[in-house]
Design a protein around this motif. Structure first.
Motif, short mmCIF file in Angstrom:
data_model
loop_
_atom_site.label_atom_id
_atom_site.label_comp_id
_atom_site.label_asym_id
_atom_site.label_seq_id
_atom_site.Cartn_x
_atom_site.Cartn_y
_atom_site.Cartn_z
N MET A 1 0.81 -1.32 0.00
CA MET A 1 0.14 0.06 0.06
C MET A 1 0.92 1.38 -0.07
N LYS A 2 2.12 1.16 0.66
CA LYS A 2 2.86 2.24 0.84
C LYS A 2 3.36 2.68 -0.70
N LYS A 3 3.57 1.73 -1.52
CA LYS A 3 4.15 2.08 -2.81
C LYS A 3 3.28 2.75 -3.64
N ILE A 4 1.95 2.51 -3.71
CA ILE A 4 0.66 2.97 -4.32
C ILE A 4 0.70 4.42 -3.85
N ILE A 5 1.02 4.62 -2.59
CA ILE A 5 0.90 6.08 -2.10
C ILE A 5 2.11 6.98 -2.66
N ILE A 6 3.16 6.26 -2.48
CA ILE A 6 4.42 7.04 -2.89
C ILE A 6 4.45 7.29 -4.64
N MET A 7 4.13 6.30 -5.46
CA MET A 7 3.99 6.39 -6.90
C MET A 7 2.89 7.62 -7.07
N SER A 8 1.79 7.57 -6.22
CA SER A 8 0.73 8.50 -6.70
C SER A 8 1.12 10.33 -6.22
N VAL A 9 1.94 10.06 -5.27
CA VAL A 9 2.52 11.31 -5.13
C VAL A 9 3.50 11.65 -5.81
N ALA A 10 4.10 10.88 -6.41
CA ALA A 10 5.18 11.02 -7.46
C ALA A 10 4.50 11.53 -8.78
N VAL A 11 3.39 10.90 -9.03
CA VAL A 11 2.68 11.35 -10.19
C VAL A 11 2.00 12.74 -9.95
N ILE A 12 1.53 12.89 -8.93
CA ILE A 12 0.85 14.45 -8.63
C ILE A 12 1.81 15.49 -8.64
N GLY A 13 2.93 15.24 -8.13
CA GLY A 13 4.00 16.01 -7.94
C GLY A 13 4.83 16.35 -9.24
N SER A 14 4.79 15.40 -10.19
CA SER A 14 5.49 15.60 -11.54
C SER A 14 4.53 16.52 -12.30
N LEU A 15 3.11 16.25 -12.10
CA LEU A 15 2.24 17.12 -12.72
C LEU A 15 2.29 18.53 -12.39
N LEU A 16 2.34 18.81 -11.01
CA LEU A 16 2.32 20.04 -10.32
C LEU A 16 3.57 20.82 -10.50
N ALA A 17 4.74 20.05 -11.06
CA ALA A 17 5.89 20.68 -11.47
C ALA A 17 6.02 21.05 -12.77
N GLY A 18 4.83 20.63 -13.79
CA GLY A 18 4.73 20.87 -15.11
C GLY A 18 5.65 19.89 -15.93
N GLU A 19 5.61 18.55 -15.43
CA GLU A 19 6.56 17.63 -16.31
C GLU A 19 5.35 16.28 -16.70
N PRO A 20 4.60 16.61 -17.54
CA PRO A 20 3.61 15.69 -18.03
C PRO A 20 4.31 14.39 -18.34
N LEU A 21 5.34 14.28 -19.16
CA LEU A 21 5.89 12.90 -19.52
C LEU A 21 6.45 12.31 -18.49
N LEU A 22 7.14 12.84 -17.29
CA LEU A 22 7.40 12.19 -16.16
C LEU A 22 6.13 11.52 -15.43
N ALA A 23 5.33 12.28 -15.38
CA ALA A 23 4.06 11.76 -14.62
C ALA A 23 3.57 10.45 -15.47
N VAL A 24 3.66 10.47 -16.92
CA VAL A 24 3.18 9.44 -17.60
C VAL A 24 4.15 8.03 -17.36
N VAL A 25 5.38 8.39 -17.13
CA VAL A 25 6.27 7.22 -16.79
C VAL A 25 6.05 6.80 -15.45
N PHE A 26 5.81 7.63 -14.52
CA PHE A 26 5.54 7.11 -13.11
C PHE A 26 4.17 6.61 -13.18
N GLY A 27 3.31 6.77 -13.81
CA GLY A 27 1.91 6.15 -13.81
C GLY A 27 2.15 4.67 -14.36
#
Length: 68
Positions: A1-27
Motif C-alpha cells: 500500500m505504501k508503494k501506491i501512495i508513494i507513486m501517486s505522490v510522484a505522479v501528482i508532484g510531477s504534474l504540479l511541477a509541469g512535467e507531464p512526460l515524467l508523470a506518464v512514466v511514473f504512472g
C-alpha cells in the motif's frame, strides 16, 4: 500500500511541477507494478522485490551444510 501512495505522490508532484512526460512514466511504472503483482506468486514477487532476502535461506544452507 505504501508503494501506491508513494507513486501517486510522484505522479501528482510531477504534474504540479509541469512535467507531464515524467508523470506518464511514473504512472506506467505504478500500473505495471500493480499488474505484475496480481499475476505473480508470492515466491516470485519476493525475488523481484528483494533478491537478497529471497536467496538468504539457500545461502545459509550453503554456508552450513547438514551433517553427513
Amino acid at each position: 500500500m505504501k508503494k501506491i501512495i508513494i507513486m501517486s505522490v510522484a505522479v501528482i508532484g510531477s504534474l504540479l511541477a509541469g512535467e507531464p512526460l515524467l508523470a506518464v512514466v511514473f504512472g506506467f511504472v505504478m500500473v505495471s507494478g500493480l499488474m505484475a503483482g496480481c499475476f505473480m506468486s508470492e515466491s516470485v514477487r519476493r525475488v523481484v522485490e528483494c533478491p537478497a532476502l529471497a536467496f538468504r535461506p539457500a545461502a545459509k544452507e550453503l554456508r552450513n551444510p547438514p551433517p553427513a
